[in-house]
Design a protein around this motif. Structure first.
Motif, PDB file in Angstrom:
ATOM      1  N   LEU A 152       0.820  -1.205   0.000  1.00 44.51           N
ATOM      2  CA  LEU A 152       0.000   0.000   0.000  1.00 44.51           C
ATOM      3  C   LEU A 152       0.857   1.259   0.000  1.00 44.51           C
ATOM      4  CD1 LEU A 152      -3.087  -0.612   2.339  1.00 44.51           C
ATOM      5  CD2 LEU A 152      -3.128   0.295   0.001  1.00 44.51           C
ATOM      6  N   LEU A 153       2.008   1.207   0.663  1.00 49.86           N
ATOM      7  CA  LEU A 153       2.892   2.378   0.685  1.00 49.86           C
ATOM      8  C   LEU A 153       3.365   2.716  -0.721  1.00 49.86           C
ATOM      9  CD1 LEU A 153       4.525   4.575   2.035  1.00 49.86           C
ATOM     10  CD2 LEU A 153       6.288   2.873   2.573  1.00 49.86           C
ATOM     11  N   ILE A 154       3.750   1.704  -1.495  1.00 51.97           N
ATOM     12  CA  ILE A 154       4.197   1.950  -2.868  1.00 51.97           C
ATOM     13  C   ILE A 154       3.082   2.591  -3.676  1.00 51.97           C
ATOM     14  CG2 ILE A 154       4.889   0.846  -5.032  1.00 51.97           C
ATOM     15  CD1 ILE A 154       6.372  -1.252  -3.351  1.00 51.97           C
ATOM     16  N   GLY A 155       1.874   2.030  -3.603  1.00 52.90           N
ATOM     17  CA  GLY A 155       0.760   2.559  -4.376  1.00 52.90           C
ATOM     18  C   GLY A 155       0.369   3.971  -3.974  1.00 52.90           C
ATOM     19  N   THR A 156       0.295   4.217  -2.664  1.00 47.77           N
ATOM     20  CA  THR A 156      -0.122   5.532  -2.176  1.00 47.77           C
ATOM     21  C   THR A 156       0.936   6.592  -2.443  1.00 47.77           C
ATOM     22  OG1 THR A 156      -1.417   4.446  -0.434  1.00 47.77           O
ATOM     23  CG2 THR A 156      -0.949   6.793  -0.166  1.00 47.77           C
ATOM     24  N   ALA A 157       2.197   6.250  -2.183  1.00 46.06           N
ATOM     25  CA  ALA A 157       3.274   7.218  -2.403  1.00 46.06           C
ATOM     26  C   ALA A 157       3.439   7.522  -3.880  1.00 46.06           C
ATOM     27  CB  ALA A 157       4.579   6.685  -1.813  1.00 46.06           C
ATOM     28  N   LYS A 158       3.221   6.542  -4.751  1.00 45.17           N
ATOM     29  CA  LYS A 158       3.278   6.809  -6.193  1.00 45.17           C
ATOM     30  C   LYS A 158       2.196   7.811  -6.589  1.00 45.17           C
ATOM     31  CE  LYS A 158       2.567   4.949 -10.792  1.00 45.17           C
ATOM     32  NZ  LYS A 158       1.919   6.237 -11.155  1.00 45.17           N
ATOM     33  N   TRP A 159       0.994   7.629  -6.054  1.00 49.10           N
ATOM     34  CA  TRP A 159      -0.094   8.553  -6.370  1.00 49.10           C
ATOM     35  C   TRP A 159       0.260   9.980  -5.943  1.00 49.10           C
ATOM     36  CZ3 TRP A 159      -3.978  10.273  -2.467  1.00 49.10           C
ATOM     37  CH2 TRP A 159      -4.899  11.170  -3.038  1.00 49.10           C
ATOM     38  N   ILE A 160       0.728  10.137  -4.702  1.00 46.76           N
ATOM     39  CA  ILE A 160       1.092  11.470  -4.205  1.00 46.76           C
ATOM     40  C   ILE A 160       2.274  12.027  -4.990  1.00 46.76           C
ATOM     41  CG2 ILE A 160       1.982  12.738  -2.205  1.00 46.76           C
ATOM     42  CD1 ILE A 160       0.443  10.708  -0.448  1.00 46.76           C
ATOM     43  N   GLY A 161       3.260  11.172  -5.265  1.00 47.44           N
ATOM     44  CA  GLY A 161       4.444  11.615  -5.987  1.00 47.44           C
ATOM     45  C   GLY A 161       4.155  12.053  -7.407  1.00 47.44           C
ATOM     46  N   THR A 162       3.065  11.561  -7.982  1.00 46.27           N
ATOM     47  CA  THR A 162       2.658  11.980  -9.322  1.00 46.27           C
ATOM     48  C   THR A 162       1.700  13.156  -9.276  1.00 46.27           C
ATOM     49  OG1 THR A 162       2.891   9.693 -10.073  1.00 46.27           O
ATOM     50  CG2 THR A 162       1.666  11.183 -11.505  1.00 46.27           C
ATOM     51  N   LEU A 163       0.861  13.192  -8.259  1.00 48.24           N
ATOM     52  CA  LEU A 163      -0.119  14.271  -8.142  1.00 48.24           C
ATOM     53  C   LEU A 163       0.565  15.627  -7.952  1.00 48.24           C
ATOM     54  CD1 LEU A 163      -3.108  15.075  -7.944  1.00 48.24           C
ATOM     55  CD2 LEU A 163      -2.965  14.628  -5.464  1.00 48.24           C
ATOM     56  N   SER A 175      -0.375  23.357 -18.579  1.00 50.27           N
ATOM     57  CA  SER A 175      -0.096  22.393 -19.638  1.00 50.27           C
ATOM     58  C   SER A 175      -1.229  21.372 -19.685  1.00 50.27           C
ATOM     59  CB  SER A 175       1.233  21.668 -19.397  1.00 50.27           C
ATOM     60  OG  SER A 175       1.397  20.607 -20.317  1.00 50.27           O
ATOM     61  N   PRO A 176      -2.139  21.477 -20.648  1.00 51.34           N
ATOM     62  CA  PRO A 176      -3.245  20.514 -20.735  1.00 51.34           C
ATOM     63  C   PRO A 176      -2.768  19.064 -20.874  1.00 51.34           C
ATOM     64  CG  PRO A 176      -3.674  22.426 -22.127  1.00 51.34           C
ATOM     65  CD  PRO A 176      -2.251  22.536 -21.673  1.00 51.34           C
ATOM     66  N   LEU A 177      -1.661  18.864 -21.613  1.00 55.59           N
ATOM     67  CA  LEU A 177      -1.148  17.512 -21.795  1.00 55.59           C
ATOM     68  C   LEU A 177      -0.744  16.903 -20.457  1.00 55.59           C
ATOM     69  CD1 LEU A 177      -0.193  15.142 -23.526  1.00 55.59           C
ATOM     70  CD2 LEU A 177       1.986  16.347 -23.840  1.00 55.59           C
ATOM     71  N   ILE A 178       0.074  17.622 -19.694  1.00 59.09           N
ATOM     72  CA  ILE A 178       0.534  17.102 -18.411  1.00 59.09           C
ATOM     73  C   ILE A 178      -0.618  16.967 -17.428  1.00 59.09           C
ATOM     74  CG2 ILE A 178       1.950  17.645 -16.389  1.00 59.09           C
ATOM     75  CD1 ILE A 178       4.043  18.766 -18.295  1.00 59.09           C
ATOM     76  N   LEU A 179      -1.518  17.936 -17.433  1.00 61.74           N
ATOM     77  CA  LEU A 179      -2.668  17.864 -16.537  1.00 61.74           C
ATOM     78  C   LEU A 179      -3.529  16.644 -16.862  1.00 61.74           C
ATOM     79  CD1 LEU A 179      -4.162  19.303 -14.229  1.00 61.74           C
ATOM     80  CD2 LEU A 179      -5.440  20.574 -15.977  1.00 61.74           C
ATOM     81  N   GLY A 180      -3.746  16.401 -18.149  1.00 57.94           N
ATOM     82  CA  GLY A 180      -4.547  15.256 -18.545  1.00 57.94           C
ATOM     83  C   GLY A 180      -3.878  13.934 -18.217  1.00 57.94           C
ATOM     84  N   LEU A 181      -2.584  13.818 -18.534  1.00 53.38           N
ATOM     85  CA  LEU A 181      -1.853  12.583 -18.224  1.00 53.38           C
ATOM     86  C   LEU A 181      -1.786  12.349 -16.720  1.00 53.38           C
ATOM     87  CD1 LEU A 181       1.115  12.822 -20.771  1.00 53.38           C
ATOM     88  CD2 LEU A 181      -0.856  11.290 -20.895  1.00 53.38           C
ATOM     89  N   GLY A 182      -1.514  13.422 -15.977  1.00 51.26           N
ATOM     90  CA  GLY A 182      -1.454  13.297 -14.523  1.00 51.26           C
ATOM     91  C   GLY A 182      -2.790  12.916 -13.929  1.00 51.26           C
ATOM     92  N   GLY A 183      -3.874  13.483 -14.479  1.00 48.86           N
ATOM     93  CA  GLY A 183      -5.205  13.123 -14.001  1.00 48.86           C
ATOM     94  C   GLY A 183      -5.511  11.660 -14.249  1.00 48.86           C
ATOM     95  N   LEU A 184      -5.139  11.153 -15.431  1.00 43.17           N
ATOM     96  CA  LEU A 184      -5.340   9.733 -15.722  1.00 43.17           C
ATOM     97  C   LEU A 184      -4.504   8.853 -14.788  1.00 43.17           C
ATOM     98  CD1 LEU A 184      -5.352   9.858 -19.626  1.00 43.17           C
ATOM     99  CD2 LEU A 184      -7.294   9.322 -18.136  1.00 43.17           C
ATOM    100  N   CYS A 185      -3.289   9.297 -14.479  1.00 42.95           N
ATOM    101  CA  CYS A 185      -2.463   8.563 -13.525  1.00 42.95           C
ATOM    102  C   CYS A 185      -3.180   8.428 -12.180  1.00 42.95           C
ATOM    103  CB  CYS A 185      -1.118   9.264 -13.318  1.00 42.95           C
ATOM    104  SG  CYS A 185       0.059   9.077 -14.667  1.00 42.95           S
ATOM    105  N   SER A 186      -3.797   9.520 -11.732  1.00 44.82           N
ATOM    106  CA  SER A 186      -4.509   9.478 -10.454  1.00 44.82           C
ATOM    107  C   SER A 186      -5.649   8.471 -10.487  1.00 44.82           C
ATOM    108  CB  SER A 186      -5.050  10.867 -10.096  1.00 44.82           C
ATOM    109  OG  SER A 186      -4.030  11.693  -9.579  1.00 44.82           O
ATOM    110  N   VAL A 187      -6.368   8.414 -11.604  1.00 38.76           N
ATOM    111  CA  VAL A 187      -7.470   7.451 -11.725  1.00 38.76           C
ATOM    112  C   VAL A 187      -6.947   6.027 -11.557  1.00 38.76           C
ATOM    113  CG1 VAL A 187      -9.189   6.468 -13.294  1.00 38.76           C
ATOM    114  CG2 VAL A 187      -8.895   8.960 -13.152  1.00 38.76           C
ATOM    115  N   PHE A 188      -5.887   5.688 -12.293  1.00 39.10           N
ATOM    116  CA  PHE A 188      -5.329   4.345 -12.220  1.00 39.10           C
ATOM    117  C   PHE A 188      -4.670   4.086 -10.865  1.00 39.10           C
ATOM    118  CE2 PHE A 188      -5.838   4.606 -16.774  1.00 39.10           C
ATOM    119  CZ  PHE A 188      -6.083   3.296 -17.163  1.00 39.10           C
TER     120      PHE A 188
END
Length: 205
Positions: A152-163, A175-188
């Motif tokens: 869970l630490l890996i998953g949660t820290a990855k989410w925060i580290g990308t957000l 940057s719409p591209l980065i915002l969109g990619l980052g938003g999709l990362c948060s979903v996954f």
């Protein structure tokens, strides 16, 4: 604000790498999906070297730390990765695949620099490979049918580290591209965290 978000991201991703090393050796597996690991390692080597050559910023310092940590994760992959593959994959085939993956990863990262330059390439490539990693984590969970080599630490820290950089370079830098990619990362990422949490609850029953 950008510096603060950079530090948040740096600390969170450092936690990802440290726990990936711990979990990898504990479970005799590797905790970062292979394709994502190759791209991450190539990214960090390339941009850590750039930081050393041109001057070390906060991000450059984290790149160096991550690159060193990734060496240990690569070791877990080389040491335990063949066991995750079908029995017909010999040691020689596994090493050949690992070498091809590494070469491909470095070529891809360099092509981003050639196409976008040193300023934009690290951001674009980082978010694209981050989205790939987010999807591969879910695939890894499904393939392993549980929590082995994951936490869970890996998953949660990855989410925060990308957000954090999503806000910095997507929202604040417009940057719409980065915002969109980052938003999709948060979903996954949140879906992956949910799967890990559910699996942990079931394992305790």
């Amino acid at each position: 604000m950008i510096l603060f978000l950079t530090i948040v991201s740096g600390v969170a991703w450092t936690a990802v790498y440290i726990d990936a090393i711990r979990v990898g050796f504990r479970d005799r597996s590797y905790a970062i999906p292979a394709a994502a690991l190759g791209l991450n390692f190539a990214w960090e080597v390339l941009y850590a070297s750039r930081a050393v050559a041109t001057g070390i910023s906060a991000q450059g310092l984290f790149n160096i730390v991550w690159g060193l940590a990734d060496v240990a994760i690569v070791i877990t992959f080389l040491k335990f990765g063949r066991a995750e593959l079908p029995v017909w994959v010999t040691r020689r085939l596994f090493i050949g695949w690992a070498v091809l993956l590494a070469v491909t990863s470095f070529v891809v990262q360099w092509l981003f620099v050639v196409e976008f330059g040193w300023d934009d390439a690290p951001r674009y490539s980082a978010f694209l490979q981050n989205l790939l990693m987010s999807g591969l984590f879910i695939a890894m969970f499904a393939a392993r049918a549980g929590l082995r080599g994951q936490s869970l630490l890996i998953g949660t820290a990855k989410w925060i580290g990308t957000l954090a950089p999503t806000v910095a370079f997507g929202w604040l830098a417009n940057s719409p591209l980065i915002l969109g990619l980052g938003g999709l990362c948060s979903v996954f990422d949140l879906a992956y965290v949910g799967l890990l949490w559910r699996a942990r609850q079931l394992s305790r029953r």
